[in-house]
Motif scaffolding. Structure first.
Motif, PDB file in Angstrom:
ATOM      1  N   GLY A  50       0.777  -1.320   0.135  1.00 36.51           N
ATOM      2  CA  GLY A  50      -0.114   0.064  -0.118  1.00 36.51           C
ATOM      3  C   GLY A  50       0.768   1.479   0.056  1.00 36.51           C
ATOM      4  O   GLY A  50       0.617   2.170  -0.849  1.00 36.51           O
ATOM      5  N   THR A  51       1.697   1.016   0.891  1.00 40.33           N
ATOM      6  CA  THR A  51       2.654   2.582   0.875  1.00 40.33           C
ATOM      7  C   THR A  51       3.358   2.779  -0.429  1.00 40.33           C
ATOM      8  O   THR A  51       3.700   3.938  -0.764  1.00 40.33           O
ATOM      9  N   SER A  52       3.838   1.812  -1.064  1.00 38.41           N
ATOM     10  CA  SER A  52       4.658   1.866  -2.591  1.00 38.41           C
ATOM     11  C   SER A  52       3.591   2.542  -3.458  1.00 38.41           C
ATOM     12  O   SER A  52       4.291   3.141  -4.308  1.00 38.41           O
ATOM     13  N   LEU A  53       2.197   2.546  -3.131  1.00 37.71           N
ATOM     14  CA  LEU A  53       1.591   3.082  -4.406  1.00 37.71           C
ATOM     15  C   LEU A  53       1.045   4.422  -4.078  1.00 37.71           C
ATOM     16  O   LEU A  53       0.436   5.235  -4.821  1.00 37.71           O
ATOM     17  N   ILE A  54       1.355   4.943  -2.630  1.00 36.17           N
ATOM     18  CA  ILE A  54       0.815   6.215  -2.215  1.00 36.17           C
ATOM     19  C   ILE A  54       1.517   7.733  -3.317  1.00 36.17           C
ATOM     20  O   ILE A  54       0.978   8.456  -3.456  1.00 36.17           O
ATOM     21  N   PRO A  55       2.862   7.521  -3.203  1.00 31.86           N
ATOM     22  CA  PRO A  55       3.600   8.644  -3.846  1.00 31.86           C
ATOM     23  C   PRO A  55       3.032   9.064  -5.111  1.00 31.86           C
ATOM     24  O   PRO A  55       2.944  10.183  -5.485  1.00 31.86           O
ATOM     25  N   ALA A  56       2.829   7.890  -6.133  1.00 32.71           N
ATOM     26  CA  ALA A  56       2.265   8.306  -7.309  1.00 32.71           C
ATOM     27  C   ALA A  56       0.919   9.056  -7.449  1.00 32.71           C
ATOM     28  O   ALA A  56       0.903   9.710  -8.210  1.00 32.71           O
ATOM     29  N   GLY A  57       0.229   8.280  -6.627  1.00 30.96           N
ATOM     30  CA  GLY A  57      -1.319   8.739  -6.393  1.00 30.96           C
ATOM     31  C   GLY A  57      -1.305  10.182  -5.817  1.00 30.96           C
ATOM     32  O   GLY A  57      -2.153  10.943  -6.450  1.00 30.96           O
ATOM     33  N   TRP A  58      -0.645  10.519  -5.076  1.00 33.01           N
ATOM     34  CA  TRP A  58      -0.487  11.861  -4.279  1.00 33.01           C
ATOM     35  C   TRP A  58      -0.088  12.860  -5.220  1.00 33.01           C
ATOM     36  O   TRP A  58      -0.397  13.926  -5.512  1.00 33.01           O
ATOM     37  N   LYS A  59       0.875  12.534  -5.969  1.00 39.00           N
ATOM     38  CA  LYS A  59       1.609  13.387  -6.999  1.00 39.00           C
ATOM     39  C   LYS A  59       0.329  13.795  -8.298  1.00 39.00           C
ATOM     40  O   LYS A  59       0.055  14.877  -8.577  1.00 39.00           O
ATOM     41  N   ARG A  60      -0.163  12.644  -8.564  1.00 38.49           N
ATOM     42  CA  ARG A  60      -1.420  12.892  -9.715  1.00 38.49           C
ATOM     43  C   ARG A  60      -2.408  13.755  -9.039  1.00 38.49           C
ATOM     44  O   ARG A  60      -2.966  14.813  -9.590  1.00 38.49           O
ATOM     45  N   ALA A  61      -2.729  13.527  -7.568  1.00 39.66           N
ATOM     46  CA  ALA A  61      -3.722  14.307  -7.157  1.00 39.66           C
ATOM     47  C   ALA A  61      -3.418  15.827  -7.076  1.00 39.66           C
ATOM     48  O   ALA A  61      -4.215  17.006  -7.371  1.00 39.66           O
ATOM     49  N   ALA A  62      -2.021  16.074  -6.891  1.00 35.57           N
ATOM     50  CA  ALA A  62      -1.672  17.228  -6.720  1.00 35.57           C
ATOM     51  C   ALA A  62      -1.734  18.069  -7.967  1.00 35.57           C
ATOM     52  O   ALA A  62      -2.267  19.292  -8.130  1.00 35.57           O
ATOM     53  N   GLN A  63      -1.465  17.417  -8.995  1.00 40.08           N
ATOM     54  CA  GLN A  63      -1.526  17.967 -10.269  1.00 40.08           C
ATOM     55  C   GLN A  63      -2.894  18.277 -10.743  1.00 40.08           C
ATOM     56  O   GLN A  63      -3.314  19.175 -11.435  1.00 40.08           O
ATOM     57  N   GLN A  64      -3.947  17.829 -10.174  1.00 45.26           N
ATOM     58  CA  GLN A  64      -5.238  17.884 -10.452  1.00 45.26           C
ATOM     59  C   GLN A  64      -6.063  18.831  -9.165  1.00 45.26           C
ATOM     60  O   GLN A  64      -7.144  19.057  -9.353  1.00 45.26           O
ATOM     61  N   SER A  65      -5.082  19.056  -8.376  1.00 49.00           N
ATOM     62  CA  SER A  65      -5.818  19.871  -7.049  1.00 49.00           C
ATOM     63  C   SER A  65      -6.840  19.327  -6.633  1.00 49.00           C
ATOM     64  O   SER A  65      -7.884  19.880  -6.160  1.00 49.00           O
ATOM     65  N   ASN A  66      -6.561  18.082  -6.243  1.00 48.96           N
ATOM     66  CA  ASN A  66      -7.938  17.275  -5.782  1.00 48.96           C
ATOM     67  C   ASN A  66      -7.282  16.551  -4.514  1.00 48.96           C
ATOM     68  O   ASN A  66      -7.591  15.334  -4.095  1.00 48.96           O
ATOM     69  N   ARG A  67      -6.267  17.201  -3.778  1.00 48.95           N
ATOM     70  CA  ARG A  67      -5.628  16.171  -2.645  1.00 48.95           C
ATOM     71  C   ARG A  67      -6.494  15.798  -1.639  1.00 48.95           C
ATOM     72  O   ARG A  67      -6.496  14.674  -0.826  1.00 48.95           O
ATOM     73  N   VAL A  68      -7.527  16.847  -1.489  1.00 44.15           N
ATOM     74  CA  VAL A  68      -8.505  16.904  -0.290  1.00 44.15           C
ATOM     75  C   VAL A  68      -9.483  15.394  -0.595  1.00 44.15           C
ATOM     76  O   VAL A  68      -9.715  14.458   0.143  1.00 44.15           O
ATOM     77  N   ARG A  69      -9.950  15.366  -1.739  1.00 44.68           N
ATOM     78  CA  ARG A  69     -10.801  14.314  -2.390  1.00 44.68           C
ATOM     79  C   ARG A  69      -9.993  13.077  -2.159  1.00 44.68           C
ATOM     80  O   ARG A  69     -10.513  12.036  -1.853  1.00 44.68           O
TER      81      ARG A  69
END
Length: 389
Positions: A135-154
């Motif tokens: 699970g932790t290995s998948l977090i960085p890529a998803g968090w980066k994509r969320a930042a690009q779309q400005s939806n980190r809260v969701r």
């Protein structure tokens, strides 16, 4: 990636059988190892695919539910030898690990000697640490994509929902993953003119209602193969809820062994469902569970591989995965909770702590960690400690 059928045969079926079978035999280490082996074969050595097409295929397979590395293997075989190649290559990739895990299931679920039980208890104790690493290995890529779309809260909310669902409401996890995906589609408000994505619909939904063992088993396997997003470990709470909690096909300790076997054998962790099937209905149940679990992967590639470009470009599909993806990551992390609850000997918690150090601290792979935990279990039990009840 060309949006066209694979009409040019680049290899014969015997070559596909040999090469994909070889990867099936040596494919220890999960998706990263499978991808590396497929890249070396198809791009570097044989030049059947160019590097860009291979990377696009990885991206497209990651948009599909189910075991992405298995779908990639089937896709590459499809590009090399068409639909016949996809069937032969996919089967050759899957069968070595399936045979190995069914043989081990017969050993571990029968009346094994004490040292085998001890090895299983030790490896099972480490499974929660493997889930946390996945699970932790998948977090960085998803968090980066969320930042690009400005939806980190969701993104964070979906992550928390997935984790809570895996820890508390395993049987309904799939519905929450789908709900998160739909919520993100609505949040992004994709243009109405684009085609709607087809969310995987369980065609055997009624199977969950009864019909002895085989129909509920098929329903469980279908959920594993068609409704898992984000990585193999998201299927763990789904299987545990059905196999241990609802149908009582196996006890908690046997389920931990099943997950460990899925990690130390070659091929995808989805092979774990074959152990569940074996516990439910013997060898026939194991084969049925595997056939049902892997059939969506073949279906997705055989019916949709020539439309991968459109899939990747569909805004609604990507929005759905933007919601279901972080929920799946949360579910992988949350799966550690029921896995830890299944431990019942004090020494197993010590093995779990050691496994956490190996995986999260020293970043060792799952196969090495599980083998070390199995060896520790044998030593501890031989030294006088009790076996799990």
């Amino acid at each position: 990636m060309p949006d066209l059928p694979a009409t040019t045969h680049r290899a014969d079926l015997r070559t596909v059988l040999e090469e994909w079978g070889r990867i099936g035999f040596i494919g220890f280490g999960g998706p990263p190892a499978h991808i590396a082996l497929l890249r070396k074969l198809c791009v570097d050595d044989r030049k059947w695919l160019d590097a860009q097409e291979f990377e696009d295929a990885i991206a497209a397979c990651n948009l599909l539910p189910g075991p992405a590395s298995t779908q990639l293997a089937i896709f590459c075989a499809w590009r090399v030898r068409g639909r016949a190649g996809a069937l032969v290559g996919g089967a050759a990739f899957i069968l070595p690990g399936l045979i190995a895990i069914l043989a081990l299931a017969a050993l571990f679920l029968g009346d094994p000697p004490t040292w085998v039980k001890a090895a299983g208890a030790g490896a099972g104790a480490a499974v929660a640490a493997i889930a946390l690493q996945a699970g932790t290995s998948l977090i960085p890529a998803g968090w980066k994509r969320a930042a690009q779309q400005s939806n980190r809260v969701r993104w964070s909310i979906y992550l928390l929902i997935g984790g809570a669902a895996a820890a508390a409401v395993g049987p309904w996890l799939v519905l929450l993953l789908i709900a998160c995906g739909i919520a993100e589609v609505l949040a992004q408000r994709a243009p109405a003119g684009e085609p709607r994505p087809v969310v995987a619909v369980p065609v055997l939904a009624a199977a969950g209602l009864g019909g002895g063992v085989l129909l509920p088993l098929a329903w469980t396997a279908l959920k594993v193969g068609a409704l898992s997003y984000g990585g193999g470990f998201v299927i763990i709470p789904l299987m545990q809820a059905d196999a241990v909690g609802r149908h009582h096909w196996m006890n908690a300790g046997q389920f931990l062994n099943a997950v460990a076997l899925g990690q130390i054998t070659p091929g995808p962790v989805v092979h774990t469902v074959a152990v569940v099937g074996y516990a439910a209905a013997g060898l026939g149940g194991g084969l049925l569970a595997a056939a049902v679990a892997f059939s969506p992967s073949f279906t997705f590639i055989l019916l949709g591989a020539d439309r991968f470009d459109r899939l990747r470009g569909n805004q609604r599909v990507r929005a759905f995965l933007d919601g279901a993806g972080p929920a799946a990551v949360g579910a992988i992390l949350g799966s550690a909770v029921p896995l830890i609850r299944a431990l019942n000997e004090p020494w197993q918690y010590a093995v779990l702590a050691g496994a956490a150090i190996l995986t999260l601290g020293l970043r060792r792979g799952p196969v090495l960690t599980l083998l070390a935990a199995a060896a520790a279990g044998v030593i501890i039990v031989v030294g006088g400690a009790g076996l799990p009840r």
